[in-house]
Design a protein around this motif. Structure first.
Motif, PDB file in Angstrom:
ATOM      1  N   HIS A 175       5.691  25.887  -6.107  1.00  0.00           N
ATOM      2  CA  HIS A 175       6.360  25.745  -7.413  1.00  0.00           C
ATOM      3  C   HIS A 175       5.594  26.458  -8.527  1.00  0.00           C
ATOM      4  O   HIS A 175       6.146  26.687  -9.602  1.00  0.00           O
ATOM      5  CB  HIS A 175       6.480  24.261  -7.780  1.00  0.00           C
ATOM      6  CG  HIS A 175       7.439  23.512  -6.913  1.00  0.00           C
ATOM      7  ND1 HIS A 175       8.778  23.811  -6.858  1.00  0.00           N
ATOM      8  CD2 HIS A 175       7.248  22.478  -6.052  1.00  0.00           C
ATOM      9  CE1 HIS A 175       9.382  22.990  -6.008  1.00  0.00           C
ATOM     10  NE2 HIS A 175       8.474  22.179  -5.497  1.00  0.00           N
ATOM     11  N   TYR A 179       7.244  28.714 -11.876  1.00  0.00           N
ATOM     12  CA  TYR A 179       6.980  28.101 -13.186  1.00  0.00           C
ATOM     13  C   TYR A 179       6.252  29.092 -14.104  1.00  0.00           C
ATOM     14  O   TYR A 179       6.631  29.303 -15.251  1.00  0.00           O
ATOM     15  CB  TYR A 179       6.167  26.817 -13.027  1.00  0.00           C
ATOM     16  CG  TYR A 179       5.990  26.079 -14.331  1.00  0.00           C
ATOM     17  CD1 TYR A 179       7.017  25.305 -14.848  1.00  0.00           C
ATOM     18  CD2 TYR A 179       4.805  26.184 -15.067  1.00  0.00           C
ATOM     19  CE1 TYR A 179       6.877  24.641 -16.055  1.00  0.00           C
ATOM     20  CE2 TYR A 179       4.658  25.526 -16.278  1.00  0.00           C
ATOM     21  CZ  TYR A 179       5.690  24.754 -16.771  1.00  0.00           C
ATOM     22  OH  TYR A 179       5.547  24.111 -17.978  1.00  0.00           O
ATOM     23  N   GLU A 196      17.956  34.343 -15.821  1.00  0.00           N
ATOM     24  CA  GLU A 196      17.973  34.217 -14.358  1.00  0.00           C
ATOM     25  C   GLU A 196      16.761  33.427 -13.871  1.00  0.00           C
ATOM     26  O   GLU A 196      16.842  32.634 -12.934  1.00  0.00           O
ATOM     27  CB  GLU A 196      18.021  35.605 -13.705  1.00  0.00           C
ATOM     28  CG  GLU A 196      19.419  36.208 -13.755  1.00  0.00           C
ATOM     29  CD  GLU A 196      19.435  37.715 -13.590  1.00  0.00           C
ATOM     30  OE1 GLU A 196      18.449  38.279 -13.039  1.00  0.00           O
ATOM     31  OE2 GLU A 196      20.434  38.342 -14.018  1.00  0.00           O
ATOM     32  N   CYS A 197      15.635  33.643 -14.518  1.00  0.00           N
ATOM     33  CA  CYS A 197      14.411  32.934 -14.132  1.00  0.00           C
ATOM     34  C   CYS A 197      14.578  31.436 -14.398  1.00  0.00           C
ATOM     35  O   CYS A 197      14.245  30.596 -13.544  1.00  0.00           O
ATOM     36  CB  CYS A 197      13.244  33.506 -14.934  1.00  0.00           C
ATOM     37  SG  CYS A 197      11.638  32.934 -14.390  1.00  0.00           S
ATOM     38  N   ALA A 199      17.363  29.787 -14.514  1.00  0.00           N
ATOM     39  CA  ALA A 199      18.370  29.250 -13.588  1.00  0.00           C
ATOM     40  C   ALA A 199      17.765  28.997 -12.205  1.00  0.00           C
ATOM     41  O   ALA A 199      18.187  28.093 -11.492  1.00  0.00           O
ATOM     42  CB  ALA A 199      19.553  30.211 -13.492  1.00  0.00           C
ATOM     43  N   ARG A 200      16.784  29.807 -11.829  1.00  0.00           N
ATOM     44  CA  ARG A 200      16.154  29.669 -10.498  1.00  0.00           C
ATOM     45  C   ARG A 200      15.098  28.571 -10.461  1.00  0.00           C
ATOM     46  O   ARG A 200      14.618  28.214  -9.400  1.00  0.00           O
ATOM     47  CB  ARG A 200      15.447  30.992 -10.134  1.00  0.00           C
ATOM     48  CG  ARG A 200      16.313  32.056  -9.502  1.00  0.00           C
ATOM     49  CD  ARG A 200      15.431  33.119  -8.827  1.00  0.00           C
ATOM     50  NE  ARG A 200      14.386  33.629  -9.714  1.00  0.00           N
ATOM     51  CZ  ARG A 200      14.525  34.725 -10.461  1.00  0.00           C
ATOM     52  NH1 ARG A 200      15.625  35.419 -10.428  1.00  0.00           N
ATOM     53  NH2 ARG A 200      13.538  35.123 -11.235  1.00  0.00           N
ATOM     54  N   LEU A 201      14.717  28.078 -11.616  1.00  0.00           N
ATOM     55  CA  LEU A 201      13.513  27.248 -11.718  1.00  0.00           C
ATOM     56  C   LEU A 201      13.630  25.916 -10.979  1.00  0.00           C
ATOM     57  O   LEU A 201      12.662  25.440 -10.389  1.00  0.00           O
ATOM     58  CB  LEU A 201      13.205  27.013 -13.205  1.00  0.00           C
ATOM     59  CG  LEU A 201      11.775  26.707 -13.561  1.00  0.00           C
ATOM     60  CD1 LEU A 201      10.831  27.732 -12.982  1.00  0.00           C
ATOM     61  CD2 LEU A 201      11.628  26.665 -15.078  1.00  0.00           C
ATOM     62  N   GLY A 202      14.834  25.349 -10.994  1.00  0.00           N
ATOM     63  CA  GLY A 202      15.135  24.131 -10.238  1.00  0.00           C
ATOM     64  C   GLY A 202      14.092  23.051 -10.398  1.00  0.00           C
ATOM     65  O   GLY A 202      13.735  22.670 -11.522  1.00  0.00           O
ATOM     66  N   PRO A 203      13.569  22.551  -9.265  1.00  0.00           N
ATOM     67  CA  PRO A 203      12.686  21.382  -9.296  1.00  0.00           C
ATOM     68  C   PRO A 203      11.240  21.708  -9.689  1.00  0.00           C
ATOM     69  O   PRO A 203      10.417  20.792  -9.738  1.00  0.00           O
ATOM     70  CB  PRO A 203      12.721  20.885  -7.848  1.00  0.00           C
ATOM     71  CG  PRO A 203      13.053  22.093  -7.037  1.00  0.00           C
ATOM     72  CD  PRO A 203      13.856  23.013  -7.893  1.00  0.00           C
ATOM     73  N   SER A 204      10.951  22.971 -10.015  1.00  0.00           N
ATOM     74  CA  SER A 204       9.546  23.312 -10.283  1.00  0.00           C
ATOM     75  C   SER A 204       9.003  22.620 -11.531  1.00  0.00           C
ATOM     76  O   SER A 204       7.837  22.230 -11.571  1.00  0.00           O
ATOM     77  CB  SER A 204       9.383  24.829 -10.414  1.00  0.00           C
ATOM     78  OG  SER A 204       9.756  25.454  -9.202  1.00  0.00           O
ATOM     79  N   TRP A 207       8.006  19.116 -10.663  1.00  0.00           N
ATOM     80  CA  TRP A 207       6.788  19.097  -9.848  1.00  0.00           C
ATOM     81  C   TRP A 207       5.556  19.315 -10.724  1.00  0.00           C
ATOM     82  O   TRP A 207       4.546  18.612 -10.598  1.00  0.00           O
ATOM     83  CB  TRP A 207       6.862  20.165  -8.742  1.00  0.00           C
ATOM     84  CG  TRP A 207       5.693  20.099  -7.788  1.00  0.00           C
ATOM     85  CD1 TRP A 207       5.573  19.311  -6.691  1.00  0.00           C
ATOM     86  CD2 TRP A 207       4.458  20.858  -7.880  1.00  0.00           C
ATOM     87  NE1 TRP A 207       4.347  19.513  -6.081  1.00  0.00           N
ATOM     88  CE2 TRP A 207       3.645  20.459  -6.789  1.00  0.00           C
ATOM     89  CE3 TRP A 207       3.965  21.815  -8.769  1.00  0.00           C
ATOM     90  CZ2 TRP A 207       2.378  20.998  -6.555  1.00  0.00           C
ATOM     91  CZ3 TRP A 207       2.696  22.360  -8.546  1.00  0.00           C
ATOM     92  CH2 TRP A 207       1.912  21.946  -7.447  1.00  0.00           C
TER      93      TRP A 207
END
Ligand code: OVV
Length: 416
Positions: A175, A179, A196-197, A199-204, A207
């Motif tokens: 992660h 991040y 885009e970054c 949107a990709r980050l998700g659960p990071s 964490w």
């Protein structure tokens, strides 16, 4: 050239005071990022301070003007954010950093704690462990012969030794890079790369927040020391967690890209590698040259706190100024043969770590990691052969590579 939209309240080029040169290139475009240095030269030749048309801000790229901005924190502040986003008028993507995006007197308290924990004295304790890991990692790669210099060394090394030093658990470290990528994209415009970054980050993000908590940090680590400073009343416990977040934001992409840039430099300049290999005592100076020649942290912003004159140009309060430290490091009025990579160059203050009160607090551990990796390579590797073009990683603020197919040719140990 693309259509330029002017935001309300921002000067158009035809409204600028006479004598302010205008640059029209977009420093955040793929084209400029692929090789920014000719554009930076154009910018420096235009003047010590220029107007950046695309974003409606000023920019400085000369050695002198960069220093003038960075050493006058009263006129050019950090609390409005060190990215293009002005925190006074726009909402940042995360809570502002309590050491980076802050001015004195608030800055002084957190900076003091941070500087002590990262002082050369406390880093001495880490050297042996860092050396062992570097030697083990390099010898594994040398025996494999072919590797990806970025993934297998430049990324793997800080993700092991620095994350251990901060006190992180071994699992979930994947992660950290998404991040960090977001942190550094966010210092630039809210362009496609930023969106885009995010949107990709998700659960990071979750964490990172989790591992900044005291119970998840190992004993004796930087993280544990930050919480001990909170116990001692120097900072609050919440601030300790925020400063762990700073270590994770500022301490990985930067050192990772620096190591990758070093590998690319030495693969491209075999004679320069021979100098380091045959005289590893020069490693520290060689890292400075890598940082000067291909600076990792390319640029950030300051914000005018009042109407102020800089190099003859009158700036309004709240005006953002792009500070191109990577350009200052190539300024030929300061450096002889500025565009030549030369590890024998007399070491002189480059601006890769910035300067002034916000000068990089982690620069000593960054140098330590890079020096140790370079020395480990010097003791085991005859030549670094690129097996293809390195792959550039596009980020709004930091410059580095995502891949470098590499053959590490072992030194002939017979007779040595
Ligand atoms: C110097 C730096 C870079 C990125 C993030 C931070 C600091 C922070 O304080 O979070």
């Amino acid at each position: 050239m693309s259509q330029v939209d002017y935001e309300i309240g921002k000067a158009r080029p035809d409204q600028l005071p006479p004598g302010v040169p205008v640059i029209t290139f977009d420093p955040y475009s793929d084209e400029v990022m692929s090789n920014p240095y000719p554009y930076y030269q154009e910018l420096r030749e235009a003047g010590p301070i220029v107007w950046m048309q695309k974003y409606g801000t000023y920019a400085v790229g000369s050695y002198g003007s960069v220093i003038r901005v960075l050493t006058d924190h009263e006129s050019f502040c950090s609390s409005a954010g060190v990215g293009l986003t002005n925190f006074h008028t726009e909402t940042p993507w995360r809570k502002p950093s309590i050491i980076l995006e802050v001015d004195p007197p608030e800055h002084s308290r957190t900076r003091k704690v941070f500087s002590r924990i990262l002082s050369p004295r406390s880093l001495n304790k880490l050297r042996e462990r860092f050396e062992q890991e570097a030697h083990a990692m390099v010898s594994r790669l040398v025996s494999r012969e072919v590797c990806d210099g970025v993934r297998d060394l430049a990324e793997a090394y800080p993700l092991k030794v620095f994350a251990d030093a901060v006190g992180l658990p071994p699992d979930g470290r994947e992660h950290l890079l998404p991040y960090g990528d977001m942190v550094f994209n966010a210092f630039g415009p809210q362009n496609d790369r930023f969106r885009e970054c995010l949107a990709r980050l998700g659960p990071s993000i979750a964490w990172i927040t989790e591992v900044c908590q005291r119970e998840n940090l190992s004993k004796g680590s930087f993280g544990a020391e930050l919480y001990a400073a909170a116990d001692a009343g120097e900072i609050t416990h919440e601030e300790a967690g925020m400063l762990v977040r700073t270590m994770l934001s500022a301490g990985l992409d930067t050192t990772i890209f620096t190591l990758g840039n070093a590998l690319v430099c030495f693969a491209r300049h075999p004679h320069q590698w021979a100098i380091v290999r045959d005289n590893p005592a020069i490693a520290r100076q060689a890292i400075e040259e890598v940082l000067r020649y291909d600076s990792t942290f390319h640029s950030y912003y300051r914000t005018a706190t009042r109407p102020v004159t800089l190099d003859g140009v009158q700036l309004d309060k709240n005006q953002k100024i792009l500070v191109l430290i990577a350009s200052a490091n190539r300024d030929s009025s300061h450096w002889s043969s500025a565009d030549t990579f030369d590890v024998r160059r007399k070491p002189a203050a480059n601006l890769a770590f910035g300067t002034g009160i916000h000068g990089c607090a982690g620069q000593m551990i960054a140098r330590l990691e890079a020096e140790i990796v370079l020395k480990a390579l010097a003791s085991q590797v005859e030549r670094l052969e690129a097996l293809g073009e390195p792959e550039l990683h596009f980020n709004n603020t930091v410059r580095g590579y995502s891949s470098l197919p590499l053959r590490l040719v072992a030194k002939d140990r017979k007779g040595k």
